[in-house]
Design a protein around this motif. Structure first.
Motif, PDB file in Angstrom:
ATOM      1  N   ALA A 112       0.851  -1.067  -0.132  1.00 15.16           N
ATOM      2  CA  ALA A 112       0.091   0.061   0.044  1.00 15.16           C
ATOM      3  C   ALA A 112       0.896   1.232   0.018  1.00 15.16           C
ATOM      4  O   ALA A 112       1.778   1.520   0.820  1.00 15.16           O
ATOM      5  CB  ALA A 112      -0.833   0.090   1.408  1.00 15.16           C
ATOM      6  N   SER A 113       0.722   2.115  -0.933  1.00 17.67           N
ATOM      7  CA  SER A 113       1.352   3.586  -1.081  1.00 17.67           C
ATOM      8  C   SER A 113       0.710   4.310  -1.845  1.00 17.67           C
ATOM      9  O   SER A 113       0.177   4.227  -2.939  1.00 17.67           O
ATOM     10  CB  SER A 113       2.957   2.976  -1.827  1.00 17.67           C
ATOM     11  N   GLY A 114       0.112   5.586  -1.175  1.00 20.46           N
ATOM     12  CA  GLY A 114      -0.642   6.445  -1.750  1.00 20.46           C
ATOM     13  C   GLY A 114      -1.874   6.035  -2.376  1.00 20.46           C
ATOM     14  O   GLY A 114      -2.647   5.114  -1.572  1.00 20.46           O
ATOM     15  N   ASN A 115      -2.125   6.209  -3.704  1.00 20.07           N
ATOM     16  CA  ASN A 115      -3.413   5.636  -4.338  1.00 20.07           C
ATOM     17  C   ASN A 115      -3.164   4.001  -4.688  1.00 20.07           C
ATOM     18  O   ASN A 115      -4.171   3.376  -5.069  1.00 20.07           O
ATOM     19  CB  ASN A 115      -3.631   6.539  -5.731  1.00 20.07           C
ATOM     20  N   ASN A 116      -2.120   3.581  -4.508  1.00 20.52           N
ATOM     21  CA  ASN A 116      -1.923   2.146  -4.911  1.00 20.52           C
ATOM     22  C   ASN A 116      -2.419   1.324  -3.723  1.00 20.52           C
ATOM     23  O   ASN A 116      -1.139   1.230  -2.888  1.00 20.52           O
ATOM     24  CB  ASN A 116      -0.517   1.866  -5.417  1.00 20.52           C
ATOM     25  N   VAL A 117      -3.552   0.848  -3.365  1.00 21.39           N
ATOM     26  CA  VAL A 117      -3.842   0.238  -2.096  1.00 21.39           C
ATOM     27  C   VAL A 117      -4.549  -1.323  -2.496  1.00 21.39           C
ATOM     28  O   VAL A 117      -5.524  -1.463  -3.052  1.00 21.39           O
ATOM     29  CB  VAL A 117      -5.153   1.049  -1.403  1.00 21.39           C
ATOM     30  N   PRO A 118      -3.676  -2.159  -2.575  1.00 24.69           N
ATOM     31  CA  PRO A 118      -3.863  -3.634  -2.821  1.00 24.69           C
ATOM     32  C   PRO A 118      -5.187  -3.907  -1.781  1.00 24.69           C
ATOM     33  O   PRO A 118      -5.173  -3.580  -0.609  1.00 24.69           O
ATOM     34  CB  PRO A 118      -2.841  -4.299  -2.535  1.00 24.69           C
ATOM     35  N   LEU A 119      -5.841  -4.959  -2.087  1.00 20.75           N
ATOM     36  CA  LEU A 119      -7.080  -5.553  -1.276  1.00 20.75           C
ATOM     37  C   LEU A 119      -6.474  -6.258  -0.155  1.00 20.75           C
ATOM     38  O   LEU A 119      -5.355  -7.114  -0.289  1.00 20.75           O
ATOM     39  CB  LEU A 119      -7.901  -6.404  -2.005  1.00 20.75           C
ATOM     40  N   PHE A 120      -6.769  -6.400   0.818  1.00 20.19           N
ATOM     41  CA  PHE A 120      -6.281  -7.161   2.153  1.00 20.19           C
ATOM     42  C   PHE A 120      -4.924  -6.884   2.582  1.00 20.19           C
ATOM     43  O   PHE A 120      -4.495  -7.583   3.284  1.00 20.19           O
ATOM     44  CB  PHE A 120      -6.583  -8.705   1.804  1.00 20.19           C
ATOM     45  N   SER A 121      -4.398  -5.540   2.249  1.00 16.50           N
ATOM     46  CA  SER A 121      -3.112  -5.336   2.674  1.00 16.50           C
ATOM     47  C   SER A 121      -3.247  -5.126   4.306  1.00 16.50           C
ATOM     48  O   SER A 121      -4.220  -4.532   4.623  1.00 16.50           O
ATOM     49  CB  SER A 121      -2.589  -4.019   2.071  1.00 16.50           C
ATOM     50  N   SER A 122      -2.142  -5.609   4.848  1.00 21.19           N
ATOM     51  CA  SER A 122      -2.221  -5.392   6.205  1.00 21.19           C
ATOM     52  C   SER A 122      -1.361  -4.501   6.630  1.00 21.19           C
ATOM     53  O   SER A 122      -1.201  -4.036   7.881  1.00 21.19           O
ATOM     54  CB  SER A 122      -1.449  -6.724   6.971  1.00 21.19           C
ATOM     55  N   ARG A 123      -0.932  -3.574   5.797  1.00 25.23           N
ATOM     56  CA  ARG A 123      -0.161  -2.318   6.219  1.00 25.23           C
ATOM     57  C   ARG A 123      -0.700  -0.976   5.437  1.00 25.23           C
ATOM     58  O   ARG A 123      -1.444  -1.053   4.585  1.00 25.23           O
ATOM     59  CB  ARG A 123       1.260  -2.203   5.430  1.00 25.23           C
ATOM     60  N   THR A 124      -0.341   0.260   6.076  1.00 25.81           N
ATOM     61  CA  THR A 124      -0.859   1.301   5.329  1.00 25.81           C
ATOM     62  C   THR A 124       0.410   2.226   5.077  1.00 25.81           C
ATOM     63  O   THR A 124       1.574   1.738   5.294  1.00 25.81           O
ATOM     64  CB  THR A 124      -1.594   2.286   6.494  1.00 25.81           C
ATOM     65  N   ASP A 125      -0.052   3.129   4.153  1.00 20.32           N
ATOM     66  CA  ASP A 125       0.938   3.963   3.704  1.00 20.32           C
ATOM     67  C   ASP A 125       2.062   4.665   4.862  1.00 20.32           C
ATOM     68  O   ASP A 125       3.105   4.874   4.658  1.00 20.32           O
ATOM     69  CB  ASP A 125       0.498   5.423   3.143  1.00 20.32           C
ATOM     70  N   ALA A 126       1.468   4.771   6.213  1.00 18.14           N
ATOM     71  CA  ALA A 126       2.226   5.282   7.222  1.00 18.14           C
ATOM     72  C   ALA A 126       3.230   4.184   7.952  1.00 18.14           C
ATOM     73  O   ALA A 126       4.017   4.682   8.668  1.00 18.14           O
ATOM     74  CB  ALA A 126       1.255   5.908   8.308  1.00 18.14           C
ATOM     75  N   ASP A 127       2.840   2.921   7.682  1.00 22.17           N
ATOM     76  CA  ASP A 127       3.914   1.998   8.103  1.00 22.17           C
ATOM     77  C   ASP A 127       5.202   2.023   7.881  1.00 22.17           C
ATOM     78  O   ASP A 127       5.539   2.266   6.574  1.00 22.17           O
ATOM     79  CB  ASP A 127       3.218   0.803   8.326  1.00 22.17           C
TER      80      ASP A 127
END
Length: 527
Positions: A112-127
């Protein structure tokens, strides 16, 4: 098993395959590092005979290994990841006007990074996304091949930056292709199978041998030879290391715009082509064929094997070369060649990665002979699979019309033909593997063709039975609903669509399906 570049090449005959964090790292490793090193140090084969001699050796000779060692000795500093002047694949001191850095998740296509947000990702852009150095380098190579076209941070020293950013970036060069990579039984064979037979002056040099170190300034220019194309730098990157309790980790990066390819050269070896039919395009203009999401590559077998330049479809230069090598007897008919395909699907304005594509099939060498029986068999079998899919879709549409239902729109919904392709997919791959092992034996090929047709017929007939049963059950359900509405009588149930087609009952009740005492079926009661 993890090994460095030098060890991977010197022991290339011992490794059966390349494995990355995601499949699309494989062509990045081959094109950005392994193939250019071999081609730059040893040169590409100049003739079919030279290619055949190298391929028959199954390993680098002692003399070739010595040349590779000398090459790494001469350019070892160019492969240093954190070199102060020329870090590998990066720009030393790259920074933005505000000295902003970003998470390493920006390198990782599946994070997950910016607008690239995969489904079911356990991380956020802030991690924090710490990467070991080898991981960071693999993703660095990946981003140089597959990066999105999203807006990039403006770097100090880049004269084209506007308002602190750069727009209009194309995707990485491989993101514009359907990448086709022939794979052998060892890394050494794979390197040879992906080495075009090309005279020296057209080869050029890799990015690490450029006279000047890369700078934030970039340009739109043509590729200057095959090695320049393979090691193209469409992004400027700086990896920022950090000492952690687990050792050195890369946690932050600077990523900005890089060189733009003026046009894709026609000597690009890793893609198939199609002729542009637009009247505004110049005659003979070609465009790379990209992969379709959810579509197995054997469904485009005609175009893959079309080595004699049909009007619209052209296979890759490497497969054409293999066809010529087969004709010259430089590669055996029963060599277990594997063709792997890689691609990326981008989302809105190509700014996000929606999917990474990968498929692999055994490809019989003899199928590259357009006049041969194997070519005819393979193309016919894949066409038969497509025809069976269409037949089941046609059956479904006819049943819907008979039941006074609307046909499924061509661009919406799921069709039962997809079940046919799903059922036939392992059969096609098994058939291709069998033909490959036959080595062109006509008797074995004919028996394989008969077995394929029987299995394909059985699988399709089974799905046809399900489609007919579901249509009949839907008709009975409607009849039951009308009967309940009009007479208040018992209702019949539809049953399981996965079973065989039952005979039509006289009383309108499906065999084995009893109405409950209350007049409601078991299925309806569960609902």
């Amino acid at each position: 098993m993890k090994v460095g570049i030098e060890e991977a090449l010197l022991r290339a005959e011992e490794f059966s395959d390349l494995v990355g964090d995601v499949p699309t790292q494989v062509p990045a490793l081959l094109r950005q590092v392994l193939l250019p090193v071999v081609a730059d140090a040893l040169g590409l084969p100049a003739t079919f005979e030279e290619w055949g001699r190298r391929f028959a050796a199954h390993a680098f000779t002692s003399a070739e290994q010595e040349v590779l060692r000398e090459y790494f000795t001469a350019y070892r500093d160019r492969f240093e990841v954190f070199d102060q002047e020329r870090p590998f694949g990066q720009v030393a001191g790259l920074r933005t006007a505000k000295d902003e850095t970003k998470s390493t998740a920006l390198l990782v296509a599946t994070a997950a990074s910016g607008n690239n947000v995969p489904l079911f990702s356990s991380r956020t852009d802030a991690d924090v996304y710490p990467l070991a150095v080898d991981e960071a380098v693999r993703w660095l190579l990946h981003v140089q091949c597959w990066d999105t076209a999203a807006i990039k941070s403006g770097a100090v020293g880049d004269s084209k930056v506007k308002a602190g950013k750069t727009t209009g970036n194309p995707t990485g060069p491989l993101g514009q292709l359907g990448v086709l990579v022939p794979m052998g039984t060892s890394l050494y064979d794979t390197l040879l199978l992906n080495s075009p037979i090309l005279p020296g002056p057209q080869v050029g040099m890799p990015q690490w041998r450029a006279k000047k170190a890369a700078s934030p300034e970039w340009d739109t220019r043509p590729a200057e030879g095959l090695l320049d194309l393979w090691t193209w730098q469409p992004r400027r990157v700086r990896l920022i290391p950090e000492e952690t309790g687990d050792g050195v980790r890369v946690t932050r990066i600077v990523l900005s715009a890089g060189d733009r390819l003026r046009e894709l050269p026609d000597y690009e070896p890793h893609t198939a082509w199609k002729t542009v039919t637009d009247k505004k395009a110049a005659a003979g203009t070609r465009r790379p064929r990209r992969l379709a999401s959810g579509r197995a590559i054997w469904r485009g077998m005609q175009a893959l094997l079309d080595v004699e330049h049909a009007d619209r479809e052209h296979t890759s230069d490497l497969l054409m070369q293999l066809s010529g090598l087969r004709g010259e007897g430089e590669i055996d008919e029963d060599y277990p060649l594997r063709l792997e395909a890689f691609g990326a699907v981008y989302g809105t304005q190509s700014a996000v990665v929606e999917d990474l594509l990968h498929d692999a099939i055994p490809l019989p060498i003899s199928a590259l002979d357009r006049d041969g029986d194997v070519f005819e068999l393979v193309v016919e079998a894949t066409e038969q699979a497509e025809q069976l899919e269409k037949a089941i879709n046609g059956l479904s549409q006819d049943l819907r019309r008979a039941l006074r239902a609307e046909p499924i729109p061509w661009d919406k919904g799921n069709r039962p033909g997809a079940l046919v392709l799903h059922a036939l997919d392992p059969l096609v791959r098994r058939m291709l593997a069998g033909v490959q092992e036959s080595g062109g034996d006509q008797d074995v090929v004919r028996r394989g063709q008969l077995a394929w047709e029987l299995k394909a017929w059985e699988a399709t007939r089974h799905i046809a039975d399900q489609v007919v049963f579901c249509g009949w059950a839907g008709h009975v359900r409607r009849a039951g609903h009308r009967g309940r509405t009009e007479q208040g009588g018992n209702v019949v149930l539809a049953g399981n669509c996965g079973g065989p087609v039952p005979q039509a009952p006289r009383g309108g009740v499906a065999p084995g399906c009893r109405a409950s005492p209350s007049g409601r079926s078991r299925t309806q009661s569960r609902r």
